[in-house]
Design a protein around this motif. Structure first.
Motif, PDB file in Angstrom:
ATOM      1  N   GLY A  41       0.849  -1.202   0.000  1.00  0.00           N
ATOM      2  CA  GLY A  41       0.000   0.000   0.000  1.00  0.00           C
ATOM      3  C   GLY A  41       0.867   1.227   0.000  1.00  0.00           C
ATOM      4  N   VAL A  42       0.327   2.345  -0.048  1.00  0.00           N
ATOM      5  CA  VAL A  42      -1.072   2.662  -0.307  1.00  0.00           C
ATOM      6  C   VAL A  42      -1.211   3.119  -1.748  1.00  0.00           C
ATOM      7  N   TRP A  43      -2.241   2.566  -2.419  1.00  0.00           N
ATOM      8  CA  TRP A  43      -2.394   2.737  -3.859  1.00  0.00           C
ATOM      9  C   TRP A  43      -3.808   3.138  -4.227  1.00  0.00           C
ATOM     10  N   VAL A  44      -3.927   3.717  -5.399  1.00  0.00           N
ATOM     11  CA  VAL A  44      -5.221   3.896  -6.038  1.00  0.00           C
ATOM     12  C   VAL A  44      -5.384   2.690  -6.947  1.00  0.00           C
ATOM     13  N   PHE A  45      -6.367   1.849  -6.677  1.00  0.00           N
ATOM     14  CA  PHE A  45      -6.621   0.720  -7.564  1.00  0.00           C
ATOM     15  C   PHE A  45      -8.081   0.336  -7.535  1.00  0.00           C
ATOM     16  N   ASN A  46      -8.463  -0.491  -8.485  1.00  0.00           N
ATOM     17  CA  ASN A  46      -9.821  -0.987  -8.595  1.00  0.00           C
ATOM     18  C   ASN A  46      -9.977  -2.115  -7.575  1.00  0.00           C
ATOM     19  N   THR A  47     -10.728  -1.872  -6.526  1.00  0.00           N
ATOM     20  CA  THR A  47     -10.832  -2.845  -5.443  1.00  0.00           C
ATOM     21  C   THR A  47     -11.465  -4.159  -5.911  1.00  0.00           C
ATOM     22  N   ASP A  48     -12.482  -4.079  -6.762  1.00  0.00           N
ATOM     23  CA  ASP A  48     -13.110  -5.305  -7.255  1.00  0.00           C
ATOM     24  C   ASP A  48     -12.117  -6.164  -8.034  1.00  0.00           C
ATOM     25  N   ARG A  49     -11.362  -5.530  -8.917  1.00  0.00           N
ATOM     26  CA  ARG A  49     -10.366  -6.284  -9.696  1.00  0.00           C
ATOM     27  C   ARG A  49      -9.270  -6.834  -8.792  1.00  0.00           C
ATOM     28  N   ALA A  50      -8.832  -6.039  -7.833  1.00  0.00           N
ATOM     29  CA  ALA A  50      -7.769  -6.496  -6.932  1.00  0.00           C
ATOM     30  C   ALA A  50      -8.222  -7.703  -6.113  1.00  0.00           C
ATOM     31  N   LEU A  51      -9.454  -7.667  -5.630  1.00  0.00           N
ATOM     32  CA  LEU A  51      -9.951  -8.772  -4.809  1.00  0.00           C
ATOM     33  C   LEU A  51     -10.208 -10.044  -5.618  1.00  0.00           C
ATOM     34  N   LYS A  52     -10.330  -9.930  -6.933  1.00  0.00           N
ATOM     35  CA  LYS A  52     -10.490 -11.115  -7.782  1.00  0.00           C
ATOM     36  C   LYS A  52      -9.165 -11.841  -8.007  1.00  0.00           C
ATOM     37  N   GLN A  53      -8.061 -11.208  -7.652  1.00  0.00           N
ATOM     38  CA  GLN A  53      -6.739 -11.799  -7.853  1.00  0.00           C
ATOM     39  C   GLN A  53      -6.395 -12.709  -6.673  1.00  0.00           C
ATOM     40  N   ASP A  54      -5.721 -13.808  -6.966  1.00  0.00           N
ATOM     41  CA  ASP A  54      -5.301 -14.725  -5.900  1.00  0.00           C
ATOM     42  C   ASP A  54      -4.065 -14.222  -5.172  1.00  0.00           C
ATOM     43  N   GLU A  55      -3.179 -13.596  -5.935  1.00  0.00           N
ATOM     44  CA  GLU A  55      -1.917 -13.193  -5.327  1.00  0.00           C
ATOM     45  C   GLU A  55      -1.408 -11.906  -5.928  1.00  0.00           C
ATOM     46  N   VAL A  56      -0.400 -11.359  -5.256  1.00  0.00           N
ATOM     47  CA  VAL A  56       0.280 -10.146  -5.705  1.00  0.00           C
ATOM     48  C   VAL A  56       1.771 -10.430  -5.768  1.00  0.00           C
ATOM     49  N   GLN A  57       2.392  -9.930  -6.825  1.00  0.00           N
ATOM     50  CA  GLN A  57       3.848  -9.939  -6.939  1.00  0.00           C
ATOM     51  C   GLN A  57       4.314  -8.505  -6.729  1.00  0.00           C
ATOM     52  N   ILE A  58       5.307  -8.336  -5.893  1.00  0.00           N
ATOM     53  CA  ILE A  58       5.963  -7.041  -5.729  1.00  0.00           C
ATOM     54  C   ILE A  58       7.255  -7.134  -6.535  1.00  0.00           C
ATOM     55  N   VAL A  59       7.445  -6.212  -7.493  1.00  0.00           N
ATOM     56  CA  VAL A  59       8.628  -6.240  -8.345  1.00  0.00           C
ATOM     57  C   VAL A  59       9.339  -4.894  -8.300  1.00  0.00           C
ATOM     58  N   ASP A  60      10.624  -4.905  -8.634  1.00  0.00           N
ATOM     59  CA  ASP A  60      11.370  -3.648  -8.708  1.00  0.00           C
ATOM     60  C   ASP A  60      11.339  -3.114 -10.135  1.00  0.00           C
ATOM     61  N   LEU A  61      11.994  -1.997 -10.376  1.00  0.00           N
ATOM     62  CA  LEU A  61      11.984  -1.372 -11.698  1.00  0.00           C
ATOM     63  C   LEU A  61      12.648  -2.228 -12.770  1.00  0.00           C
ATOM     64  N   ASN A  62      13.493  -3.177 -12.365  1.00  0.00           N
ATOM     65  CA  ASN A  62      14.140  -4.081 -13.312  1.00  0.00           C
ATOM     66  C   ASN A  62      13.294  -5.320 -13.612  1.00  0.00           C
ATOM     67  N   GLY A  63      12.153  -5.465 -12.933  1.00  0.00           N
ATOM     68  CA  GLY A  63      11.297  -6.628 -13.144  1.00  0.00           C
ATOM     69  C   GLY A  63      11.670  -7.828 -12.306  1.00  0.00           C
ATOM     70  N   THR A  64      12.503  -7.630 -11.292  1.00  0.00           N
ATOM     71  CA  THR A  64      12.862  -8.720 -10.389  1.00  0.00           C
ATOM     72  C   THR A  64      11.790  -8.860  -9.319  1.00  0.00           C
ATOM     73  N   VAL A  65      11.343 -10.078  -9.079  1.00  0.00           N
ATOM     74  CA  VAL A  65      10.328 -10.326  -8.053  1.00  0.00           C
ATOM     75  C   VAL A  65      10.978 -10.190  -6.676  1.00  0.00           C
ATOM     76  N   LEU A  66      10.403  -9.310  -5.865  1.00  0.00           N
ATOM     77  CA  LEU A  66      10.919  -9.061  -4.516  1.00  0.00           C
ATOM     78  C   LEU A  66      10.131  -9.802  -3.449  1.00  0.00           C
ATOM     79  N   ALA A  67       8.841 -10.029  -3.704  1.00  0.00           N
ATOM     80  CA  ALA A  67       7.979 -10.731  -2.751  1.00  0.00           C
ATOM     81  C   ALA A  67       6.726 -11.192  -3.474  1.00  0.00           C
ATOM     82  N   VAL A  68       6.122 -12.254  -2.943  1.00  0.00           N
ATOM     83  CA  VAL A  68       4.853 -12.771  -3.430  1.00  0.00           C
ATOM     84  C   VAL A  68       3.968 -12.984  -2.213  1.00  0.00           C
ATOM     85  N   ALA A  69       2.689 -12.584  -2.325  1.00  0.00           N
ATOM     86  CA  ALA A  69       1.759 -12.768  -1.216  1.00  0.00           C
ATOM     87  C   ALA A  69       0.401 -13.198  -1.739  1.00  0.00           C
ATOM     88  N   ARG A  70      -0.322 -13.934  -0.926  1.00  0.00           N
ATOM     89  CA  ARG A  70      -1.702 -14.306  -1.202  1.00  0.00           C
ATOM     90  C   ARG A  70      -2.568 -13.155  -0.694  1.00  0.00           C
TER      91      ARG A  70
END
Length: 117
Positions: A40-69
């Protein structure tokens, strides 16, 4: 899947809703650091976000830094923060994402088929 791309690390605003000291990404950050910076904290579509199973946090180079359900969303003024279970040690962490971030926005959704141009 929801993907959040972090910019350069910097101090969090004094009035940060999540009481963080830093946001963005920085060398040597842990998965927990990335989750706290990226949820957080972001402006996003809550309905679309809640339909997702997981989130990937990535850096500017596209490297995955964390994954969460994703388990929920918390309203933070006019923005939102993700609630979830950090998947510590996920094999994707430290690897290039299989879904490169498609836009300049920090938040991207990968639930829709590609649009024709």
């Amino acid at each position: 899947m929801l993907q959040i791309q972090l910019g350069q690390g910097r101090p969090a605003p004094a009035d940060d809703w999540l009481d963080r000291s830093r946001i963005g990404s920085w060398p040597g950050m842990t998965e927990q650091d990335a989750w706290e910076a990226g949820r957080g904290v972001w402006v996003f579509n809550t309905d679309r976000a809640l339909k997702q199973d997981e989130v990937q946090i990535v850096d500017l180079n596209g490297t995955v830094l964390a994954v969460a359900r994703i388990t929920g969303i918390t309203k933070c003024g006019d923005r939102y923060a993700l609630e979830g279970e950090l998947l510590l040690g996920d094999a994707r962490v430290g690897q290039p994402t299989a879904t490169p971030h498609p836009s300049r926005n920090s938040v991207a959704y990968f639930d829709d088929p590609p649009r024709r141009r």
